[in-house]
Design a protein around this motif. Structure first.
Motif, PDB file in Angstrom:
ATOM      1  N   ALA A   5      -2.157 -10.929   7.008  1.00 25.16           N
ATOM      2  CA  ALA A   5      -3.304 -11.250   6.160  1.00 25.16           C
ATOM      3  C   ALA A   5      -4.576 -10.589   6.695  1.00 25.16           C
ATOM      4  O   ALA A   5      -5.406 -10.089   5.921  1.00 25.16           O
ATOM      5  N   LYS A   6      -4.725 -10.591   7.996  1.00 32.44           N
ATOM      6  CA  LYS A   6      -5.907  -9.968   8.614  1.00 32.44           C
ATOM      7  C   LYS A   6      -5.925  -8.469   8.343  1.00 32.44           C
ATOM      8  O   LYS A   6      -6.975  -7.899   7.989  1.00 32.44           O
ATOM      9  N   PHE A   7      -4.774  -7.820   8.486  1.00 27.26           N
ATOM     10  CA  PHE A   7      -4.678  -6.382   8.221  1.00 27.26           C
ATOM     11  C   PHE A   7      -4.961  -6.085   6.756  1.00 27.26           C
ATOM     12  O   PHE A   7      -5.721  -5.159   6.424  1.00 27.26           O
ATOM     13  N   ALA A   8      -4.370  -6.874   5.855  1.00 28.86           N
ATOM     14  CA  ALA A   8      -4.537  -6.645   4.420  1.00 28.86           C
ATOM     15  C   ALA A   8      -5.993  -6.823   3.999  1.00 28.86           C
ATOM     16  O   ALA A   8      -6.504  -6.049   3.168  1.00 28.86           O
ATOM     17  N   TYR A   9      -6.674  -7.805   4.562  1.00 30.12           N
ATOM     18  CA  TYR A   9      -8.075  -8.051   4.211  1.00 30.12           C
ATOM     19  C   TYR A   9      -8.935  -6.840   4.572  1.00 30.12           C
ATOM     20  O   TYR A   9      -9.721  -6.346   3.753  1.00 30.12           O
ATOM     21  N   GLY A  10      -8.799  -6.365   5.794  1.00 29.35           N
ATOM     22  CA  GLY A  10      -9.596  -5.214   6.229  1.00 29.35           C
ATOM     23  C   GLY A  10      -9.304  -3.972   5.419  1.00 29.35           C
ATOM     24  O   GLY A  10     -10.216  -3.206   5.073  1.00 29.35           O
ATOM     25  N   LEU A  11      -8.032  -3.754   5.110  1.00 29.25           N
ATOM     26  CA  LEU A  11      -7.669  -2.575   4.328  1.00 29.25           C
ATOM     27  C   LEU A  11      -8.258  -2.652   2.928  1.00 29.25           C
ATOM     28  O   LEU A  11      -8.729  -1.638   2.381  1.00 29.25           O
ATOM     29  N   GLU A  12      -8.249  -3.841   2.338  1.00 34.60           N
ATOM     30  CA  GLU A  12      -8.859  -4.014   1.012  1.00 34.60           C
ATOM     31  C   GLU A  12     -10.340  -3.666   1.037  1.00 34.60           C
ATOM     32  O   GLU A  12     -10.859  -3.035   0.112  1.00 34.60           O
ATOM     33  N   VAL A  13     -11.024  -4.064   2.085  1.00 34.43           N
ATOM     34  CA  VAL A  13     -12.449  -3.752   2.221  1.00 34.43           C
ATOM     35  C   VAL A  13     -12.651  -2.236   2.308  1.00 34.43           C
ATOM     36  O   VAL A  13     -13.550  -1.664   1.665  1.00 34.43           O
ATOM     37  N   ILE A  14     -11.815  -1.566   3.095  1.00 34.54           N
ATOM     38  CA  ILE A  14     -11.893  -0.108   3.221  1.00 34.54           C
ATOM     39  C   ILE A  14     -11.672   0.558   1.865  1.00 34.54           C
ATOM     40  O   ILE A  14     -12.424   1.464   1.458  1.00 34.54           O
ATOM     41  N   LEU A  15     -10.661   0.119   1.142  1.00 31.76           N
ATOM     42  CA  LEU A  15     -10.348   0.737  -0.151  1.00 31.76           C
ATOM     43  C   LEU A  15     -11.422   0.437  -1.187  1.00 31.76           C
ATOM     44  O   LEU A  15     -11.706   1.271  -2.052  1.00 31.76           O
ATOM     45  N   ASP A  16     -12.021  -0.748  -1.109  1.00 33.64           N
ATOM     46  CA  ASP A  16     -13.136  -1.060  -2.005  1.00 33.64           C
ATOM     47  C   ASP A  16     -14.273  -0.058  -1.800  1.00 33.64           C
ATOM     48  O   ASP A  16     -14.885   0.429  -2.765  1.00 33.64           O
ATOM     49  N   GLY A  17     -14.561   0.241  -0.532  1.00 32.40           N
ATOM     50  CA  GLY A  17     -15.616   1.199  -0.240  1.00 32.40           C
ATOM     51  C   GLY A  17     -15.274   2.609  -0.701  1.00 32.40           C
ATOM     52  O   GLY A  17     -16.104   3.320  -1.258  1.00 32.40           O
ATOM     53  N   LEU A  18     -14.018   3.021  -0.477  1.00 35.08           N
ATOM     54  CA  LEU A  18     -13.605   4.358  -0.882  1.00 35.08           C
ATOM     55  C   LEU A  18     -13.625   4.503  -2.403  1.00 35.08           C
ATOM     56  O   LEU A  18     -13.933   5.585  -2.931  1.00 35.08           O
ATOM     57  N   ALA A  19     -13.297   3.431  -3.105  1.00 32.47           N
ATOM     58  CA  ALA A  19     -13.280   3.502  -4.575  1.00 32.47           C
ATOM     59  C   ALA A  19     -14.654   3.879  -5.125  1.00 32.47           C
ATOM     60  O   ALA A  19     -14.760   4.517  -6.169  1.00 32.47           O
ATOM     61  N   LEU A  20     -15.700   3.497  -4.401  1.00 30.99           N
ATOM     62  CA  LEU A  20     -17.054   3.841  -4.840  1.00 30.99           C
ATOM     63  C   LEU A  20     -17.340   5.330  -4.729  1.00 30.99           C
ATOM     64  O   LEU A  20     -18.315   5.820  -5.329  1.00 30.99           O
ATOM     65  N   ARG A  21     -16.501   6.046  -3.947  1.00 24.63           N
ATOM     66  CA  ARG A  21     -16.683   7.480  -3.781  1.00 24.63           C
ATOM     67  C   ARG A  21     -16.008   8.303  -4.864  1.00 24.63           C
ATOM     68  O   ARG A  21     -16.232   9.516  -4.950  1.00 24.63           O
ATOM     69  N   LEU A  22     -15.193   7.667  -5.668  1.00 27.26           N
ATOM     70  CA  LEU A  22     -14.520   8.407  -6.742  1.00 27.26           C
ATOM     71  C   LEU A  22     -15.519   8.781  -7.827  1.00 27.26           C
ATOM     72  O   LEU A  22     -16.427   8.011  -8.150  1.00 27.26           O
ATOM     73  N   PRO A  23     -15.385   9.974  -8.401  1.00 25.57           N
ATOM     74  CA  PRO A  23     -16.291  10.377  -9.471  1.00 25.57           C
ATOM     75  C   PRO A  23     -16.228   9.417 -10.632  1.00 25.57           C
ATOM     76  O   PRO A  23     -15.171   8.886 -10.981  1.00 25.57           O
ATOM     77  N   LYS A  24     -17.379   9.138 -11.246  1.00 25.29           N
ATOM     78  CA  LYS A  24     -17.426   8.262 -12.402  1.00 25.29           C
ATOM     79  C   LYS A  24     -16.833   8.977 -13.598  1.00 25.29           C
ATOM     80  O   LYS A  24     -17.116  10.144 -13.851  1.00 25.29           O
ATOM     81  N   GLU A  25     -16.007   8.266 -14.347  1.00 25.16           N
ATOM     82  CA  GLU A  25     -15.433   8.868 -15.544  1.00 25.16           C
ATOM     83  C   GLU A  25     -16.485   8.874 -16.651  1.00 25.16           C
ATOM     84  O   GLU A  25     -17.218   7.924 -16.834  1.00 25.16           O
TER      85      GLU A  25
ATOM     86  N   PHE B 229     -10.387  12.051  -4.960  1.00 21.90           N
ATOM     87  CA  PHE B 229     -11.457  11.996  -3.978  1.00 21.90           C
ATOM     88  C   PHE B 229     -12.026  13.387  -3.727  1.00 21.90           C
ATOM     89  O   PHE B 229     -11.268  14.332  -3.451  1.00 21.90           O
ATOM     90  N   PRO B 230     -13.344  13.546  -3.793  1.00 22.57           N
ATOM     91  CA  PRO B 230     -13.936  14.863  -3.600  1.00 22.57           C
ATOM     92  C   PRO B 230     -13.841  15.356  -2.154  1.00 22.57           C
ATOM     93  O   PRO B 230     -13.900  16.552  -1.894  1.00 22.57           O
ATOM     94  N   GLU B 231     -13.722  14.427  -1.203  1.00 22.88           N
ATOM     95  CA  GLU B 231     -13.584  14.777   0.215  1.00 22.88           C
ATOM     96  C   GLU B 231     -12.348  14.068   0.781  1.00 22.88           C
ATOM     97  O   GLU B 231     -12.459  13.084   1.528  1.00 22.88           O
ATOM     98  N   PRO B 232     -11.171  14.545   0.427  1.00 22.98           N
ATOM     99  CA  PRO B 232      -9.946  13.820   0.802  1.00 22.98           C
ATOM    100  C   PRO B 232      -9.766  13.649   2.301  1.00 22.98           C
ATOM    101  O   PRO B 232      -9.278  12.608   2.747  1.00 22.98           O
ATOM    102  N   ASN B 233     -10.162  14.640   3.097  1.00 24.26           N
ATOM    103  CA  ASN B 233      -9.968  14.516   4.547  1.00 24.26           C
ATOM    104  C   ASN B 233     -10.792  13.377   5.129  1.00 24.26           C
ATOM    105  O   ASN B 233     -10.344  12.667   6.032  1.00 24.26           O
ATOM    106  N   ARG B 234     -12.001  13.185   4.599  1.00 25.70           N
ATOM    107  CA  ARG B 234     -12.828  12.093   5.102  1.00 25.70           C
ATOM    108  C   ARG B 234     -12.276  10.738   4.664  1.00 25.70           C
ATOM    109  O   ARG B 234     -12.344   9.751   5.408  1.00 25.70           O
TER     110      ARG B 234
END
Length: 247
Positions: free
Chosen positions: A227-247, A151-156
């Motif tokens: 299940a509720k916690f896991a669903y929300g966390l998956e959504v957060i991680l899906d969004g963060l994955a878009l911030r990773l540099p493209k290979e 992640f280019p901005e790990p703190n965020r």
């Protein structure tokens, strides 16, 4: 004629981590023992029940002895927060799957917050608790993990995950506290509340559908919360994955 410049004295930093500890006057009493007993009291009775007087009585020590180690209740809360952060496990930075590792770290935080239901609600009020050694070590491990993921901005990225986890944990902890005070089981309290909740949402078709779905899984409320916690966390991680540099 020379003028004399006066300097306004600065107030001391209000944190246990910003002053040198006093020498103990009671060999059997240590800061570590005080903090352990404070955490036990917080777990058993909550924040409102904790006082320096009651803590001293539990430790068979006078208030003066306690104040030599911990100056105020605010300092005591800083120490208690740091103490329980020592329980949170963060996977190593070289974990092969960053999503699985962050999910594990988030789950460990949530589990700790639900063991100590007072924790999440005081994180924003515990002064400079983040200067404590356990919190520093936790932050370093989490930062190493997220940085290694690329992640280019790990703190965020960390702030985004923790904001979600702390928010969810605060709500869950408050609910579990209500369950404990009710003297009922979680499933039992839900069953008692469901008729009133169903009546309250009558006429609100979207809410009615949500409550109807929740009623079907009310027999296993812990699994529903997971299940509720896991669903929300998956959504957060899906969004963060878009911030990773493209290979």
């Amino acid at each position: 004629m020379a003028t004399t410049r006066t300097t306004t004295p600065r107030n001391p930093i209000p944190s246990v981590w910003a002053r040198q500890p006093n020498s103990p006057d009671q060999p059997s009493l240590s800061r570590a023992a005080i903090v352990r007993e404070a955490v036990a009291m917080l777990d058993a009775d909550g924040i409102d029940a904790l006082s320096m007087r009651k803590l001293g009585a539990r430790l068979n020590a006078g208030a003066t002895s306690l104040y030599r180690h911990v100056a105020t209740k605010d300092e005591l809360m800083e120490l208690a927060v740091d103490e329980v952060f020592g329980e949170i496990v963060v996977p190593p930075a070289d974990s092969p799957d960053w999503r699985a590792a962050v999910t594990e770290a988030a789950g460990a935080f949530r589990a700790t917050a639900l063991r100590h239901t007072w924790l999440a609600s005081v994180l924003g009020q515990a002064g400079l608790a983040y200067l404590g050694p356990n919190l520093m070590a936790y932050g370093e491990r989490l930062s190493a993990l997220v940085t290694a993921a690329g992640f280019p901005e790990p703190n965020r990225a960390i702030d985004t995950v923790l904001t979600y986890v702390i928010g969810m944990s605060t709500s869950e902890a408050a609910w579990l506290t209500s369950v404990e005070r009710s003297g009922d089981t979680e499933a039992g309290l839900i069953a008692r509340l469901l008729p009133d909740a169903t009546q309250a949402v009558a006429g609100h078709k979207h809410l009615e559908a949500g409550y109807a779905a929740a009623a079907e899984t009310a027999g296993d409320p812990a699994a529903m919360r997971d299940a509720k916690f896991a669903y929300g966390l998956e959504v957060i991680l899906d969004g963060l994955a878009l911030r990773l540099p493209k290979e």
